[in-house]
Design a protein around this motif. Structure first.
Motif, PDB file in Angstrom:
ATOM      1  N   GLU A   9       4.798  12.805   9.877  1.00  0.00           N
ATOM      2  CA  GLU A   9       4.332  13.653   9.005  1.00  0.00           C
ATOM      3  C   GLU A   9       4.864  13.718   7.728  1.00  0.00           C
ATOM      4  OE1 GLU A   9       5.731  14.199  12.221  1.00  0.00           O
ATOM      5  OE2 GLU A   9       4.385  15.559  13.100  1.00  0.00           O
ATOM      6  N   PHE A  10       6.028  13.579   7.348  1.00  0.00           N
ATOM      7  CA  PHE A  10       6.808  13.525   6.360  1.00  0.00           C
ATOM      8  C   PHE A  10       6.344  12.114   5.530  1.00  0.00           C
ATOM      9  CE2 PHE A  10       9.914  12.309   2.950  1.00  0.00           C
ATOM     10  CZ  PHE A  10      10.276  13.294   2.636  1.00  0.00           C
ATOM     11  N   LEU A  11       6.011  11.224   6.175  1.00  0.00           N
ATOM     12  CA  LEU A  11       5.793   9.850   5.579  1.00  0.00           C
ATOM     13  C   LEU A  11       4.270   9.967   5.016  1.00  0.00           C
ATOM     14  CD1 LEU A  11       7.557   7.234   7.731  1.00  0.00           C
ATOM     15  CD2 LEU A  11       7.939   7.747   5.450  1.00  0.00           C
ATOM     16  N   ALA A  12       3.506  10.737   6.184  1.00  0.00           N
ATOM     17  CA  ALA A  12       2.199  10.677   5.728  1.00  0.00           C
ATOM     18  C   ALA A  12       1.965  11.767   4.459  1.00  0.00           C
ATOM     19  CB  ALA A  12       1.249  11.487   7.030  1.00  0.00           C
ATOM     20  N   ALA A  13       2.763  12.663   4.287  1.00  0.00           N
ATOM     21  CA  ALA A  13       2.438  13.649   3.288  1.00  0.00           C
ATOM     22  C   ALA A  13       2.927  13.028   1.922  1.00  0.00           C
ATOM     23  CB  ALA A  13       3.524  14.915   3.488  1.00  0.00           C
ATOM     24  N   LEU A  14       3.935  12.027   2.099  1.00  0.00           N
ATOM     25  CA  LEU A  14       4.451  11.601   0.818  1.00  0.00           C
ATOM     26  C   LEU A  14       3.442  10.508   0.210  1.00  0.00           C
ATOM     27  CD1 LEU A  14       6.606  11.077  -1.329  1.00  0.00           C
ATOM     28  CD2 LEU A  14       7.960   9.741   0.268  1.00  0.00           C
ATOM     29  N   ALA A  15       2.836   9.775   1.393  1.00  0.00           N
ATOM     30  CA  ALA A  15       1.984   8.632   1.076  1.00  0.00           C
ATOM     31  C   ALA A  15       0.603   9.229   0.602  1.00  0.00           C
ATOM     32  CB  ALA A  15       1.405   7.895   2.346  1.00  0.00           C
ATOM     33  N   PRO A  56       0.834  -1.205   0.064  1.00  0.00           N
ATOM     34  CA  PRO A  56      -0.174  -0.004   0.076  1.00  0.00           C
ATOM     35  C   PRO A  56       0.948   1.076  -0.071  1.00  0.00           C
ATOM     36  CG  PRO A  56      -0.016  -1.104   2.125  1.00  0.00           C
ATOM     37  CD  PRO A  56       0.901  -1.865   1.179  1.00  0.00           C
ATOM     38  N   ARG A  57       0.313   2.283  -0.119  1.00  0.00           N
ATOM     39  CA  ARG A  57       1.179   3.711  -0.512  1.00  0.00           C
ATOM     40  C   ARG A  57       1.909   3.942   0.810  1.00  0.00           C
ATOM     41  NH1 ARG A  57      -3.176   8.523  -1.979  1.00  0.00           N
ATOM     42  NH2 ARG A  57      -4.008   8.362  -0.094  1.00  0.00           N
ATOM     43  N   GLU A  58       1.261   3.652   1.924  1.00  0.00           N
ATOM     44  CA  GLU A  58       2.055   3.982   3.150  1.00  0.00           C
ATOM     45  C   GLU A  58       3.382   3.230   3.017  1.00  0.00           C
ATOM     46  OE1 GLU A  58      -1.223   3.483   3.169  1.00  0.00           O
ATOM     47  OE2 GLU A  58      -1.666   5.199   3.794  1.00  0.00           O
ATOM     48  N   ALA A  59       3.402   2.038   2.556  1.00  0.00           N
ATOM     49  CA  ALA A  59       4.526   0.976   2.521  1.00  0.00           C
ATOM     50  C   ALA A  59       5.596   1.794   1.504  1.00  0.00           C
ATOM     51  CB  ALA A  59       4.139  -0.284   2.398  1.00  0.00           C
ATOM     52  N   VAL A  60       5.136   2.055   0.268  1.00  0.00           N
ATOM     53  CA  VAL A  60       5.921   2.580  -0.488  1.00  0.00           C
ATOM     54  C   VAL A  60       6.412   3.872   0.026  1.00  0.00           C
ATOM     55  CG1 VAL A  60       5.775   3.781  -2.919  1.00  0.00           C
ATOM     56  CG2 VAL A  60       4.617   1.748  -2.432  1.00  0.00           C
ATOM     57  N   ALA A  61       5.848   4.788   0.502  1.00  0.00           N
ATOM     58  CA  ALA A  61       6.327   6.031   1.167  1.00  0.00           C
ATOM     59  C   ALA A  61       7.585   5.821   2.155  1.00  0.00           C
ATOM     60  CB  ALA A  61       5.199   6.784   1.927  1.00  0.00           C
ATOM     61  N   ARG A  62       7.399   4.500   2.898  1.00  0.00           N
ATOM     62  CA  ARG A  62       8.587   4.233   3.656  1.00  0.00           C
ATOM     63  C   ARG A  62       9.567   3.444   2.847  1.00  0.00           C
ATOM     64  NH1 ARG A  62       4.998   1.965   7.003  1.00  0.00           N
ATOM     65  NH2 ARG A  62       4.966   0.101   6.108  1.00  0.00           N
ATOM     66  N   ASN A  63       9.426   2.837   1.856  1.00  0.00           N
ATOM     67  CA  ASN A  63      10.410   2.342   1.040  1.00  0.00           C
ATOM     68  C   ASN A  63      11.195   3.348   0.470  1.00  0.00           C
ATOM     69  OD1 ASN A  63       9.496  -0.096   1.437  1.00  0.00           O
ATOM     70  ND2 ASN A  63       8.328  -0.347  -0.429  1.00  0.00           N
ATOM     71  N   LEU A  64      10.559   4.392  -0.134  1.00  0.00           N
ATOM     72  CA  LEU A  64      11.410   5.737  -0.758  1.00  0.00           C
ATOM     73  C   LEU A  64      12.179   6.373   0.256  1.00  0.00           C
ATOM     74  CD1 LEU A  64       8.678   7.125  -2.969  1.00  0.00           C
ATOM     75  CD2 LEU A  64      10.463   5.743  -3.798  1.00  0.00           C
ATOM     76  N   ALA A  65      11.513   6.842   1.502  1.00  0.00           N
ATOM     77  CA  ALA A  65      12.199   7.491   2.359  1.00  0.00           C
ATOM     78  C   ALA A  65      13.495   6.602   2.865  1.00  0.00           C
ATOM     79  CB  ALA A  65      11.330   7.863   3.613  1.00  0.00           C
ATOM     80  N   GLU A  66      13.274   5.354   3.232  1.00  0.00           N
ATOM     81  CA  GLU A  66      14.428   4.695   3.730  1.00  0.00           C
ATOM     82  C   GLU A  66      15.449   4.598   2.727  1.00  0.00           C
ATOM     83  OE1 GLU A  66      13.199   0.672   5.629  1.00  0.00           O
ATOM     84  OE2 GLU A  66      12.039   1.548   7.010  1.00  0.00           O
ATOM     85  N   GLY A  67      15.139   4.238   1.397  1.00  0.00           N
ATOM     86  CA  GLY A  67      16.228   4.031   0.441  1.00  0.00           C
ATOM     87  C   GLY A  67      16.948   5.472   0.160  1.00  0.00           C
TER      88      GLY A  67
END
Lengths: 499, 422
Positions: free
Chosen positions: A463-469, A443-454
């Motif tokens: 908040e950043f992860l939420a905005a990105l998702a 789901p997009r929350e997971a995608v946001a986490r992948n992008l940020a971590e990578g």
């Protein structure tokens, strides 16, 4: 808002340069190490570093010299230019312009080609730590293309510093002093007995070895006398005893009939040298605003004990407890070169095959290849960032996701692109496949986490992860287009400018 | 330094266009630092300086022609503008190049002051280095890190304004703007204000683009481990300022109607946009634009005529626009070039790098339209003229008499005698 900076929590100086306990070298530590010694921390590299440990990773990074191959354009460059000059002299003045233009054009072309090849060389992960260290040296013993002009001299100067990285610092200073690029850049060839030019002497003390307040104006005058006699003959170092002031000079209170090489010995034995160079290294790679002086003193002393081996500085510092202090992670502003090469590595792109695609952008970001603002080099840190350079960074990130319009390329650029493709270096736009892989599944929350971590140097805020998702697509239909916009924004955001 | 107007303007913009920029934690400085700045100076009185760089080294001798000087014709047998050419006579032995008709008119009406033979000691003939000397305003043997305008920002602006202190139309930040402490600056790109660009949020249901996403990402707090980190905060503020300014500038330029007709040249269009921004009450103090191509080593006559005509027409249109908008009183425009050109022409119908040259000051309320001494051309072939006015005297005059700051803080080394054009 920013709280007034609390004192940083750092290991005390006497233990700061002990190697980090291997048990504490986790993924986050490995990412920190890789981003600082190179340009990115790709998942595969992080895995390898965690597996091998910090010590082995550093041994590998600074093990043996990896020479950069001579660019083909430079192989016969000097002969060709000499030939053009010769033909020019045989013509009446009014007809020389064409040949002069040709010489200039070829010079520009060769220089640009060298710039592109260096970027490609530095982009290869196995070369990155070495080239980042060479860039540090280039920012100490600075020369600039505007004055040196010859691309062969510039290439050879960089090669000298690369070799110098694996030797000791006094030898490096000696090679620098004897290099035509430096001789020209700081006017050593303008200096002769009776009329010494102080330019090199002053910068040698102030910027290359000791720092202000550690010598006198009289030391500079005397050192300039010791340096007379150096000049360039047939594009190489030469020493002319007739131009040399062979009289007695007193430098740092020591008297003798000092020659240029003696001067390097005097500098190397000066008590300020170890701390000065150690401090410069720490500012470049650890904390630009400077740590309490005790750290540089401690590091300098240890560096001196080992015989001033240049590569000891990265070997000691990047293994140290100090380097892994949480307060010092993820907060160094990337230079434009670092930003660009990091993008290439993170996105699995090759560096640009044509000058038009990148060299102007590097200039717009504030770091034209081999053109530092002056002998002090690039100031770096916050000075990299203003609205124009940020706009250029944003533009660059965006451009890597847009296929180039090949119909608009001129013949030279099209040929360069074709050659790059043939050589397997044609990945210049982020593919859909790469984009999907960056995003990962879920789901997009997971995608946001992948992008940020990578991509980001520190764990993002919720908040950043939420905005990105929020910005990521839900519907399958426009998935890639929307994903592309979101990834571009991550690469443009402040955290990605840091490493 | 901050005005209610600006805040209102921002809130209005934020409420509509830039709706994505919420104020969670990284609002522009003027909101977070709010009323600390105290009572602002009335904007209508705030002086503005516009700098036009003539890049490449303008040939001063063919710009302001000593047409009665035999030495001029001796040194310029083919490139000299001959008596009888349609040049614009200003005084005995002094005429504007034929392309500078509009500047000549301005000069006659008191709107232009000519500072003659401006340079500096130990002139450097490298474009790069000499430009740097003019921009950092140091002695020729000194490497300066900051620019003279940047030091003016350091002295006069608190760095807290939401509007940029300096705006430039050059692709990179001019060295003149380099400062010791950070100030908001803004680069106006070539396509800004050409209209037609959509604004964020304009279409419902449309996918957000990277600029909009970036604004929301930038608004979110940074990684917790970087909370309060100096570099991280600086990046966020600078980006925030850039995004806000970008949006404001876009908005101003798309609505602005110039009151004079500008030539369709790059310089004309840059000055048109600068006039619009000045008229909009941005708090910007200094604008910097560049007019390039003056490095006329070969076949100079045609190129130089075109460049001067473009300069003259664009400057005159700009001044007329400012007058009609009734803001000419607070704007002073200055030209500069890194050096003049060698009095002797070379073998390719061009001229090589030289030393001193005249510069122009344009504005209202000028006190003297001809300042300084003419260059002495009684020199041998291939020798250079010697400057008579140091460019830092011009800067010092503007700093004290127009910008109201003490030049000593900005021009290091020594005191530079001020001139009487203001």
């Amino acid at each position: 808002m920013a709280t007034p900076s609390a004192p940083l929590r750092l290991p005390p100086p006497d233990v700061a340069f002990r190697p980090l306990d291997p048990a504490r070298f986790d993924r986050a530590a490995a990412r920190h190490l890789l981003r600082r010694i190179g340009y990115a921390a790709t998942p595969a590299a992080v895995e390898a570093a965690v597996r091998d440990g910090a010590a082995a990773t550093l041994r590998n990074a600074y093990g043996v010299e990896r020479p950069m191959p001579l660019p083909p354009d430079l192989e016969h460059f000097d002969e060709e230019q000499a030939d053009l000059r010769k033909r020019m002299r045989e013509l009446p003045e009014a007809q020389r312009k064409e040949l002069a233009d040709e010489a200039r054009r070829k010079g520009r072309q060769a220089f640009n080609d060298y710039a592109l090849r260096w970027l490609a060389f530095a982009r290869e992960p196995e070369n990155s730590p070495q080239e980042k260290a060479v860039a540090w040296l280039q920012d100490i013993v600075v020369v600039g293309a505007q004055k040196v002009k010859s691309p062969t001299a510039l290439f050879d100067y960089q090669a000298t510093l690369r070799r110098g990285l694996y030797g000791d610092y006094p030898s490096l200073l000696r090679s620098v002093m004897r290099h035509p690029a430096m001789i020209r850049y700081l006017d050593l060839n303008q200096s002769r007995a009776g009329a010494p030019n102080e330019n090199f002497a002053r910068e040698l003390f102030e910027l290359f070895s000791l720092g202000q307040n550690n010598y006198t104006e009289q030391d500079i005058k005397e050192a300039a006398r010791a340096l007379t006699g150096i000049h360039i003959r047939n594009d190489a170092f030469a020493f002319d005893p007739k131009r040399h002031d062979a009289g007695e000079k007193t430098v740092f209170g020591r008297s003798g009939r000092w020659t240029p090489d003696d001067l390097i010995v005097l500098v190397s034995e000066h008590p300020s040298l170890p701390t000065f160079v150690a401090d410069d290294f720490l500012r470049q790679f650890v904390a630009r605003e400077g740590l309490p002086p005790a750290y540089a003193q401690r590091l300098g002393a240890r560096w001196k004990e080992g015989g001033f081996k240049v590569a000891d500085l990265p070997r000691i510092v990047f293994a140290s407890e100090l380097f892994y202090a949480p307060a010092l992670r993820g907060n160094r502003i990337k230079s434009p070169h670092e930003y660009y090469l990091g993008l290439c590595q993170d996105l699995e792109l090759d560096t640009a095959p044509t000058p038009g695609a990148i060299l102007g952008t590097l200039r717009a970001m504030g770091q034209a290849f081999y053109e530092p603002p002056n002998v002090r080099g690039w100031v770096g840190g916050k000075n990299w960032i203003n609205s124009s350079t940020l706009a250029a960074r944003r533009q660059l990130a965006r451009s890597l996701f847009r296929p180039i319009n090949e119909n608009q390329l001129n013949a030279d650029d099209r040929r360069a692109l074709e050659e790059a493709r043939k050589a397997g270096r044609g990945r210049i736009t982020v593919s859909d496949e790469r984009l999907s892989r960056l995003a990962g599944a879920g789901p997009r929350e997971a995608v946001a986490r992948n992008l940020a971590e990578g991509l980001l140097p520190a764990p993002a805020s919720p908040e950043f992860l939420a905005a990105l998702a929020e910005a990521l697509p839900q519907e399958e239909e426009k998935r890639l287009a929307a994903l592309r916009e979101a990834v571009v924004a991550v690469l443009q955001c402040p955290a990605y400018q840091l490493g | 330094m901050l005005t209610p107007y600006t805040r209102r303007e921002f809130l209005r913009t934020a409420g509509k266009g830039l709706g994505l920029v919420a104020f969670a934690s990284v609002a522009p400085r003027f909101l977070t630092d709010s009323v600390l700045a105290g009572a602002p100076a009335p904007l209508k009185d705030m002086p503005v300086m516009v700098i036009i760089q003539l890049a490449g080294g303008n040939d001063g001798l063919n710009t302001l022609i000593p047409f009665e000087d035999d030495n001029y014709h001796r040194l310029r047998p083919t490139l000299g503008i001959k008596q009888g050419a349609p040049m614009h006579r200003l005084a005995d032995n002094l005429a504007f190049h034929p392309g500078c008709g509009k500047l000549a008119e301005l000069w006659k009406n008191g709107g232009l002051s000519i500072i003659r033979n401006v340079g500096y000691p130990n002139p450097n003939r490298s474009h790069f280095r000499s430009t740097e000397i003019w921009e950092t305003a140091t002695d020729a043997h000194v490497n300066g890190d900051t620019g003279w305008v940047g030091r003016y920002f350091d002295a006069a602006c608190d760095g807290q304004g939401s509007d940029p202190a300096g705006v430039h139309t050059t692709g990179i930040l001019p060295q003149s703007f380099f400062s010791a402490s950070p100030h908001n600056t803004f680069g106006l790109t070539g396509d800004a204000g050409r209209g037609g660009k959509r604004r964020p949020g304009a279409q419902r249901g449309r996918l957000p683009d990277s600029a909009e996403i970036l604004a929301t990402l930038n608004d979110a707090p940074p990684p917790p481990s970087l909370a309060g980190d100096d570099n991280a905060e600086y990046l966020r503020h600078t980006l925030m300022d850039a995004l806000v300014t970008e949006s404001r500038v876009q908005d101003i330029l798309s609505k602005d109607k110039p009151e004079a007709e500008y030539p369709p040249t790059a310089l004309g269009q840059s000055l048109r946009r600068i006039a619009a921004l000045i008229a909009s009450n941005l708090e910007t103090r200094v604008y910097f634009t560049s007019h390039g191509g003056f490095d006329t080593h070969a076949n100079q006559l045609g190129t130089h005529a075109r460049l001067l005509t473009e300069l003259s027409d664009a400057m005159a249109a700009f001044q007329l626009d400012l007058e009609r908008r009734k803001i000419a009183g607070r704007v002073l425009t200055m030209t500069f070039s890194e050096f003049g050109r060698r009095p002797s022409e070379n073998g390719s119908a061009g001229t090589d790098h030289g030393t001193a040259a005249p510069l122009f000051i344009m504005g209202s309320g000028l006190r003297n339209n001809l300042v300084g001494q003419a260059p002495d051309l009684n020199i041998e072939k291939n020798k250079d003229i010697t400057f008579s006015t140091d460019f830092r005297q011009v800067y010092a005059t503007i700093l004290r008499k127009r910008l109201g700051v003490d030049p000593a803080a900005i021009l290091p080394g020594r005191k530079f005698g001020e001139l009487d054009f203001l």
